[in-house]
Design an enzyme around this catalytic site. Structure first.
Site, PDB file in Angstrom:
ATOM      1  CG  HIS A 127      -2.264   0.625   0.939  1.00  0.00           C
ATOM      2  ND1 HIS A 127      -2.433   1.684   0.085  1.00  0.00           N
ATOM      3  CD2 HIS A 127      -3.500   0.337   1.418  1.00  0.00           C
ATOM      4  CE1 HIS A 127      -3.713   2.032   0.052  1.00  0.00           C
ATOM      5  NE2 HIS A 127      -4.375   1.227   0.842  1.00  0.00           N
ATOM      6  CG  ASP A 322     -10.207 -12.111 -19.339  1.00  0.00           C
ATOM      7  OD1 ASP A 322      -9.609 -13.156 -19.013  1.00  0.00           O
ATOM      8  OD2 ASP A 322     -10.943 -12.035 -20.340  1.00  0.00           O
TER       9      ASP A 322
END
Length: 380
Positions: A127, A322
């Site tokens: 992060h 994807d």
């Protein structure tokens, strides 16, 4: 600086693997190649976070990638749609290389093959380098390149120096470790519409799904904690508000927050709490501008039991990635070892139940969990 690793798991059911890519080994190999190709444009991700935590050393060491296999089908573990999970999440997330510490890693990946032809892809990202939107953009790029596209559709922008030197961080706070319980609640589309209608009826204005769900969760948590705080004690919500639109598409989110007394939240109509969320959101732009100009104006969010931090993953794009075998049917966070501040996440419910919002929660301890679940169930 938020330096922790964020963990997420993407679940790809067997039906998402196309006939042309039914060889799981070939699918994993293509995904791994997609990560390698993405690192050309996103070269800092191949480096390591410096010991200071403030810079990235572009060492070119690469992304740690683990190819794993489970001895069961996704259906045997309820498609990973259980709380608690029927398989330990730690087995689905990438372990670091032997003898190496987690501190410097920017991204790690584990692709787990199930006997049914489905996959779970576990991601751990820093992060300190990525916010959620940036991590999702990187993973979408990996998917594009894994599917054979010649180049990323979005070129990364490295513009960290846009932060002025005058920026300051709030002073560190004394942290208390809690024993949070992991819970999952589904807020139905009908309940969200009902809250929106209530707000419009009382104000004549519209509100977002985020506003409505945040009001619901804030009130439900206050009801659950009724005996934990005096009536006049403040309870609050902190949330990440996007600022890219304020800075021509660069730089991460800004933490906003709002608070009310425990009694006021318990007694307030949901429409009133929706209004409080909207006021906090409207304050982001001017406060952020002051922070950028003068290094002041940031919120100091109390990191104690009175406050919960929320993160909206429902529109970040993790569920649009994807790698060559379709988009995931479900994406969820895993932070069962984060016990210093209450957290909740908004995610899309598992396919085909795409309406409404699923809330993954770690923000109450066991004595308050049953009441919290019962309050949330009123909006299922």
């Amino acid at each position: 600086m938020v330096a922790a690793l964020v963990n997420l798991i993407q679940v790809f059911p067997s039906s998402s693997l196309s006939a042309a890519r039914d060889d799981q080994g070939a699918a994993v190999s293509a995904m791994r190649n997609g990560f390698a190709r993405a690192l050309v444009s996103y070269y800092p991700v191949a480096g390591r976070v410096a010991p200071s935590g403030l810079t990235v050393d572009c060492t070119g060491e690469g992304v740690w990638f683990v190819d794993a296999a489970a001895s069961c089908a996704l259906a045997d573990v309820n498609d990973l749609d259980s709380c608690p999970l029927l398989i330990p999440a730690e087995l689905l997330l990438p372990p670091p290389p032997a003898g190496e510490k987690l501190d410097g890693f920017i991204l790690m990946v584990q692709a787990t093959r199930f006997t049914c032809g489905g996959f779970a892809v576990g991601i751990s990202f820093s992060h300190a380098v990525f916010d959620g939107q940036g991590a999702a953009q990187f993973l979408r790029t990996v998917g594009e390149l894994a599917r054979g596209l010649p180049a990323p559709s979005v070129v990364p922008v490295w513009d960290r120096d846009a932060f002025p030197d005058t920026l300051t961080s709030p002073p560190p706070q004394q942290l208390t470790e809690f024993r949070f319980v992991t819970q999952v609640a589904d807020i139905s589309a009908e309940s969200i519409v009902r809250v929106k209608d209530e707000f419009k009826s009382s104000t004549g204005e519209g509100c977002s799904t985020f506003d409505a769900v945040t009001a619901v969760v804030f009130k439900c948590r206050a009801m659950a904690l009724a005996g934990a705080f005096p009536d006049d004690a403040e309870v609050g919500v902190g949330f990440a508000a996007g600022t890219r639109h304020l800075l021509r598409g660069v730089l991460p989110a800004y933490l906003a927050c709002f608070a009310r007394t425990s009694r006021a939240v318990r007694e307030a109509a949901l429409a009133e709490l929706v209004g409080a969320v909207r006021v906090a959101k409207d304050a982001v732009a001017p406060r952020f501008a002051g922070w950028m100009r003068r290094g002041v104006g940031h919120y100091t969010v109390p990191l104690d039991y009175s406050t919960v931090i929320l993160s909206d993953w429902s529109r970040l794009g993790f569920d649009e990635v994807d790698y060559g075998f379709g988009v995931p049917g479900y994406v969820f966070p895993f932070d069962d070892h984060a016990n210093f501040v209450g957290m909740l996440y908004y995610v899309r419910p598992p396919a085909p139940r795409r309406w409404g919002i699923r809330v993954v929660l770690r923000c109450v301890e066991e004595p308050h969990a049953a009441v919290f679940a019962a309050e949330l169930a009123k909006f299922a």
